[in-house]
Write a protein that holds these residues in place. Structure first.
Motif: not given
Length: 291
Positions: A144-161
């Protein structure tokens, strides 16, 4: 991953996907204060005519020249991302084999979701699938490319348990990544199996299943509740791969194990890992759990 003297390793082949992986790896090296090693595989074995006649040295020189050009461009990108210590090297082997070998001494291997010569679809022959299945270290596939968009640092990290014995390590890795990124952590437990297992869960009560999932996540995350990372717990009655692919659309990173419950060492990635590698909307972090 945690701060370590072992490097983050990434591979380049001249493709845009590989340079995305370099960009992501450079940022992560900065966040963890880790060295970064960039590798270009020359794939000399593919040049053997009939499998026995070595290629002329002039052809090797051309490949080395192209490879050094790729490495120079990648190094500039990594340094621009703030990677603290960057090295670059040529490897004579094929891409997947070179990265798998490098993983023996790496903290993390980062690859693009495609590249030159990639195989499309759910084929284990692609570099991403091969490295994800056989590397000795953790692996990130940059999608994907959303991780490189402005404001992407505000998105969460998701963990699958999934409640397997490897869940503690998966969670610890996700917490470390969220902390490094100053991000919220969403811990997801999707309890539906595909196919269902009526012989072991003949009278499954959805409410009881949800409560069991909440207890599982509370027990695993309890020691981290007073830490620097905000943790949200999500328990759903859904197929894990479907839920995590959905979560990836609003995440900056998805963390999961390379095997699910009942996974066997030596086999390829579990179905959830395979699905995320080919369908996630953000980078996928595969925590090495096989022994």
């Amino acid at each position: 991953m945690t701060t370590t003297d072992r490097p983050i390793v990434t591979g380049v082949d001249g493709s845009g996907e590989a340079l995305d992986a370099v960009r992501w790896a450079g940022r992560t090296a900065r966040l963890h204060d880790a060295p970064l090693e960039i590798v270009h595989a020359l794939d000399f074995p593919a040049l053997l005519a009939g499998g026995v006649v070595p290629p002329p040295e002039e052809m090797r020189d051309v490949l080395r020249a192209h490879g050094n050009r790729y490495l120079r461009a990648a190094r500039e990108i990594a340094e621009a991302q703030g990677a603290p210590a960057v090295t670059a090297r040529l490897d004579p082997d094929r891409a997947a084999q070179a990265l798998i070998e490098a993983s023996r001494k790496a903290a993390l291997v980062v690859v693009g979701s495609g590249g030159h010569g990639r195989l499309t679809g759910l084929l284990a022959g692609s570099v991403a699938s091969a490295v994800g299945a056989h590397a000795c270290s953790d692996v990130v596939v940059v999608r994907g490319d959303t991780w490189d968009e402005p404001g992407a640092e505000d998105r969460p990290v998701v963990a699958g348990i999934d409640g397997s014995e490897q869940s503690t390590r998966i969670l610890a890795t996700a917490v470390a990544e969220a902390k490094a990124r100053h991000a919220r952590l969403v811990v997801v437990h999707a309890s539906a199996d595909d196919p269902p297992r009526p012989e072991t869960e003949p009278h499954l009560d959805p409410q009881a299943s949800a409560e069991a999932g909440q207890r599982l996540l509370a027990g695993l995350t309890g020691e981290h509740d007073a830490g620097d990372v905000r943790i949200d717990r999500v328990v759903v009655r859904s197929h894990p791969r479907r839920e995590l692919i959905g979560q990836s659309t609003t995440a900056q990173l998805v963390v999961l194990g390379d095997r699910g419950r009942g996974g066997f060492p030596g086999l390829l990635l579990g179905s959830t890992g395979q699905a995320l590698l080919h369908n996630a909307s953000c980078p996928v972090y595969l925590v090495r759990t096989a022994t």
